[in-house]
Design an enzyme around this catalytic site. Structure first.
Site, PDB file in Angstrom:
ATOM      1  N   HIS A   1       0.831  -1.202   0.000  1.00 29.25           N
ATOM      2  CA  HIS A   1       0.000   0.000   0.000  1.00 29.25           C
ATOM      3  C   HIS A   1       0.867   1.254   0.000  1.00 29.25           C
ATOM      4  O   HIS A   1       2.090   1.195   0.193  1.00 29.25           O
ATOM      5  CB  HIS A   1      -0.899   0.029   1.240  1.00 29.25           C
ATOM      6  CG  HIS A   1      -1.994  -0.985   1.219  1.00 29.25           C
ATOM      7  ND1 HIS A   1      -3.218  -0.757   0.645  1.00 29.25           N
ATOM      8  CD2 HIS A   1      -2.039  -2.255   1.698  1.00 29.25           C
ATOM      9  CE1 HIS A   1      -3.973  -1.831   0.767  1.00 29.25           C
ATOM     10  NE2 HIS A   1      -3.275  -2.759   1.396  1.00 29.25           N
TER      11      HIS A   1
ATOM     12  N   GLU B   1       2.854   0.250   4.316  1.00 33.76           N
ATOM     13  CA  GLU B   1       2.549   1.548   3.717  1.00 33.76           C
ATOM     14  C   GLU B   1       3.901   2.144   3.327  1.00 33.76           C
ATOM     15  O   GLU B   1       4.683   2.544   4.178  1.00 33.76           O
ATOM     16  CB  GLU B   1       1.841   2.451   4.729  1.00 33.76           C
ATOM     17  CG  GLU B   1       0.495   1.943   5.208  1.00 33.76           C
ATOM     18  CD  GLU B   1      -0.627   2.240   4.239  1.00 33.76           C
ATOM     19  OE1 GLU B   1      -0.356   2.783   3.147  1.00 33.76           O
ATOM     20  OE2 GLU B   1      -1.787   1.923   4.574  1.00 33.76           O
TER      21      GLU B   1
END
Length: 317
Positions: free
Chosen positions: A199, A281
């Protein structure tokens, strides 16, 4: 990740505490290269040197913008998009033979055309959440879905060279989804030795850096993460350490207290997993400096290598 939705609820930064205020306990959670970064922060480094190597983390916890001529153009003419990946320093061809790695590229580039489908609720064990979201994007329109697929393809090349069997949860080859519960099921059914969900965040400008999300202990409804909490933490720590070493990125300055590690119990993709799994992330798409990295093909290659080396380290034990 997008701002809201399944597995993508907005993070709540801690107030009144700078990421530099690290503790020995936090440092002890993080191995290898990340530990070195944490120790450097803890002993009082400050300021950003104009002579820092490209992609290195500053002592303030921010990342430096590449100065080596890496393009932020996503054109396939980017050399990093067409040249063979650089072999890892510790690679041994075939060393992962028999191992199964599932890569979960966050979101689907076609989700935005199927809002009704992705907004339907699915059971994540602790509660019900939307099937999926569209993901976020840079201010210039480079989407998270495009980023995650690009990194996933690069990772597959690297891991297959090590002999691993690599499977995707989606490859832009379906009209929408899969939903977060199906993403977890794909890893479970593959009996994956490791699953990593890729992500990029959608936080506010000035919030920078990467973080790895670990599953918390959940035993409710269809969710029972007890058996995977410990191996998932091992996987996450190794991914975080190699990500720092290869990309030069700093841990997030808005979550994780500077460790680059965050534990959550509200993510269906983790709650429903029965195999070791983490999210990463890779940076904040809404911050211009992080966006310059995320849109660079050369930096995405480093991202793929950093994550892959963490997986290799975990699987070798």
């Amino acid at each position: 990740m997008s701002y809201v939705g399944p597995d993508f609820d907005p993070h709540q930064p801690r107030r009144g505490r700078r990421p530099r205020a690290l503790t020995v306990a936090a440092a002890a959670l993080v191995p290898g290269a990340l530990l070195g970064w944490v120790v450097y922060e803890a002993v009082g480094g400050s300021g950003e040197s104009p002579k820092q190597p490209t992609g290195a983390s500053s002592a303030s916890g921010a990342l430096t913008t590449p100065t080596d001529g890496s393009t932020t153009d996503d054109s396939p003419k980017d050399p990093a998009d067409v040249d063979p990946p650089t072999p890892t320093a510790d690679s041994t061809s075939g060393s992962l033979k028999g191992k199964v790695v599932v890569i979960d590229p966050g979101h689907n580039p076609n989700n935005f055309q199927h809002t009704a489908e992705i907004n339907r609720k699915v059971n994540i064990g602790t509660n019900w959440k939307e099937c999926d979201t569209t993901g976020t994007s840079t201010n210039d329109g480079y989407t998270e879905a495009k980023f995650t697929l690009d990194v996933a393809h690069r990772m597959r090349t690297l891991l297959e060279k090590q002999g691993a069997t690599v499977k995707f949860t989606q490859d832009g080859d379906r009209s929408w989804g899969p939903c977060v519960d199906e993403r977890a099921e794909i890893g479970n059914k593959a009996h994956a030795d490791a699953v990593v969900s890729i992500h990029a965040d959608g936080a506010g400008a000035g919030q920078r850096g990467f973080h790895v999300i670990l599953p918390g202990k959940v035993d409710e409804g269809a969710a029972n993460t007890g058996p995977i909490v410990t191996p998932s933490r091992d996987l996450g720590e190794r991914v975080a350490g190699s990500f720092v070493r290869v990309t030069g990125s700093a841990p997030s300055n808005y979550v994780g207290d500077g460790t680059g590690l965050v534990t959550r119990e509200d993510l269906g993709g983790l709650n429903l997993s029965t195999v070791p799994k983490v999210f990463i992330e890779c940076g904040n798409m809404r911050d211009s400096k992080d966006a310059a990295l995320l849109t660079s093909g050369a930096w995405r290659q480093k991202t793929a290598q950093g994550i892959s080396e963490g997986i290799v380290s975990f699987l070798r034990g």
